[in-house]
Design an enzyme around this catalytic site. Sequence first.
Site, PDB file in Angstrom:
ATOM      1  N   VAL A  50       9.072  -9.621  -4.786  1.00  0.00           N
ATOM      2  CA  VAL A  50       8.459  -8.362  -4.362  1.00  0.00           C
ATOM      3  C   VAL A  50       7.668  -8.570  -3.065  1.00  0.00           C
ATOM      4  O   VAL A  50       7.686  -7.727  -2.166  1.00  0.00           O
ATOM      5  CB  VAL A  50       7.541  -7.786  -5.469  1.00  0.00           C
ATOM      6  CG1 VAL A  50       6.826  -6.524  -4.988  1.00  0.00           C
ATOM      7  CG2 VAL A  50       8.345  -7.498  -6.727  1.00  0.00           C
ATOM      8  N   CYS A  51       7.003  -9.703  -2.958  1.00  0.00           N
ATOM      9  CA  CYS A  51       6.100  -9.969  -1.830  1.00  0.00           C
ATOM     10  C   CYS A  51       6.753  -9.799  -0.459  1.00  0.00           C
ATOM     11  O   CYS A  51       6.175  -9.127   0.405  1.00  0.00           O
ATOM     12  CB  CYS A  51       5.482 -11.358  -1.964  1.00  0.00           C
ATOM     13  SG  CYS A  51       4.539 -11.568  -3.495  1.00  0.00           S
TER      14      CYS A  51
END
Length: 179
Positions: A50-51
């Site tokens: 996600v980052c």
Amino acid sequence: MLSVGEKFPQFKVKATVSNDLNTAFVDIDNNTYKGKWLVVFFYPKDFTFVCPTEITGFAEVNEQFVDRDAQILTGSTDSEFVHHAWRTHHKDLNRLPFPMLADVKRELTSALGILDKNEGVAQRATFIVDPQGIIRFVYVTDLSVGRNPAEVLRVLDALQTDELCPCNWKQGEDVIKVA
């Protein structure tokens, strides 16, 4: 967790600012961007899923923040060397336009109150800090849910009006005038 109206804590951390090992690492502290708005967003870990979507999302609108005299800073509890490796090897992060803070001692994340108790990493937290160092906006999501950079930009716009802004207000729209 620190909240709106509180002073952003004093800090000094290493940051990764380029892929060139000769110029990749600098120290960043509260005075580095003195007089600017800061948008500081933390993420759990480098080399995750996600980052990078969030980091590239903020990178895509970086110039809009710059136009508003705001400096974006991102960071995690990973080291500056891990940040460098990730920037170098991830095609979407290769030309990142803002520093990646390395809070390896977990001092800043602890002072902010965003060190995840179960995972020992930074929570997915965003702070907008005014030029006087006062936190004006805090946004934290679950470790599994990414943020919306456009919403952070919208809130920055609203804060910079110094006016009352209604729900879903966007730059250029009328603000609320109290008679």
